[in-house]
Design a protein around this motif. Structure first.
Motif, short mmCIF file in Angstrom:
data_model
loop_
_atom_site.label_atom_id
_atom_site.label_comp_id
_atom_site.label_asym_id
_atom_site.label_seq_id
_atom_site.Cartn_x
_atom_site.Cartn_y
_atom_site.Cartn_z
N GLU A 93 -0.17 5.49 -0.47
CA GLU A 93 -1.13 6.54 -0.80
C GLU A 93 -2.49 5.94 -1.18
O GLU A 93 -3.15 6.39 -2.12
CB GLU A 93 -0.59 7.43 -1.91
CG GLU A 93 0.69 8.15 -1.51
CD GLU A 93 1.24 9.00 -2.65
OE1 GLU A 93 0.67 8.95 -3.76
OE2 GLU A 93 2.24 9.71 -2.42
N ASN A 95 0.83 -1.20 0.00
CA ASN A 95 0.00 0.00 0.00
C ASN A 95 0.87 1.25 0.00
O ASN A 95 1.82 1.37 0.77
CB ASN A 95 -0.90 0.03 1.23
CG ASN A 95 -2.01 -0.99 1.16
OD1 ASN A 95 -3.01 -0.78 0.49
ND2 ASN A 95 -1.82 -2.11 1.84
N LYS A 100 -3.18 3.12 -2.58
CA LYS A 100 -3.22 2.30 -3.79
C LYS A 100 -2.69 0.91 -3.47
O LYS A 100 -1.48 0.71 -3.39
CB LYS A 100 -2.40 2.95 -4.90
CG LYS A 100 -2.91 4.32 -5.31
CD LYS A 100 -2.02 4.95 -6.36
CE LYS A 100 -2.52 6.33 -6.75
NZ LYS A 100 -1.63 6.98 -7.75
#
Length: 200
Positions: free
Chosen positions: A118, A116, A120
């Motif tokens: 930000e 992970n 995403k």
């Protein structure tokens, strides 16, 4: 299991060509990602085979695959496999998966690490690789997901090439519109090949 790490590094790895002595940048990226994955994974209490991963020898392939060999894997063991299962390494896959019974392996049958950054997420599947012995005494690649029994058993084929000090290499080829073949070559002269497909 979740890992908060660099998604950018993962992307760089996945678009790299196969790591080799002629491409030290790709080899370095593979090693960096292997170290991060080992740190995130930690010990596996339910491992079918205990892998002592050697991140310094990791090999990558352009289509989202990373292979980290076991430190104890030897050419001699492949030439004369012992009874039982010994460790060969870890196979990490992003957005692609081995094919079993005509379908990519379902995520609930594999170990997943999620990167992970930000917000995403990028899910990476882990398959443990073992060395087994066929009924005829030859070496076979065992590919484990979560289950006690291997998802795949693939006999190793001996190549008419000189042995190499490099424990593992990855290559691939297109098979159909939706499938490809991943080739794992151990010590330069033993290979095992199986189908891959885009993960569900």
């Amino acid at each position: 299991m979740k890992l908060h790490s660099s998604l950018a590094l993962l992307v760089a790895l996945l678009v790299a060509q196969a790591a080799s002595a002629q491409d030290p940048g790709a080899a370095e990226q593979a090693q960096k990602m292997a170290l991060k994955l080992q740190a995130a994974l930690g010990p596996l209490a339910d491992a079918q085979v205990a892998v002592d991963a050697d991140a310094s020898k990791a090999a990558s392939y352009a289509h989202g695959v990373l292979l980290v060999p076991d430190k104890r894997a030897t050419d001699a063991a492949l030439a004369a496999p012992a009874a039982g299962v010994s460790a060969l390494g870890q196979l990490w896959c992003h957005q692609v998966s081995p094919v079993v019974d005509g379908r990519p392996v379902a995520s609930d049958r594999t170990r997943i690490v999620t990167l992970n950054e930000e917000g995403k997420p990028a899910a990476v599947q882990l398959f443990l690789l073992g060395l087994g012995k066929t009924a005829s005494g030859g070496a076979e690649l065992l590919v484990f997901g979560k289950e006690a029994q291997p998802l795949l058993r693939v006999p190793f084929e001996k190549l008419d090439t000189a042995p190499s000090d490099k424990p593992c290499e990855l290559s691939g080829r297109k098979v159909g519109e939706a499938t490809g073949a991943l080739t794992i070559t151990m010590f330069g002269h033993c290979k095992a090949e199986f189908e891959m497909m885009k993960a569900d």
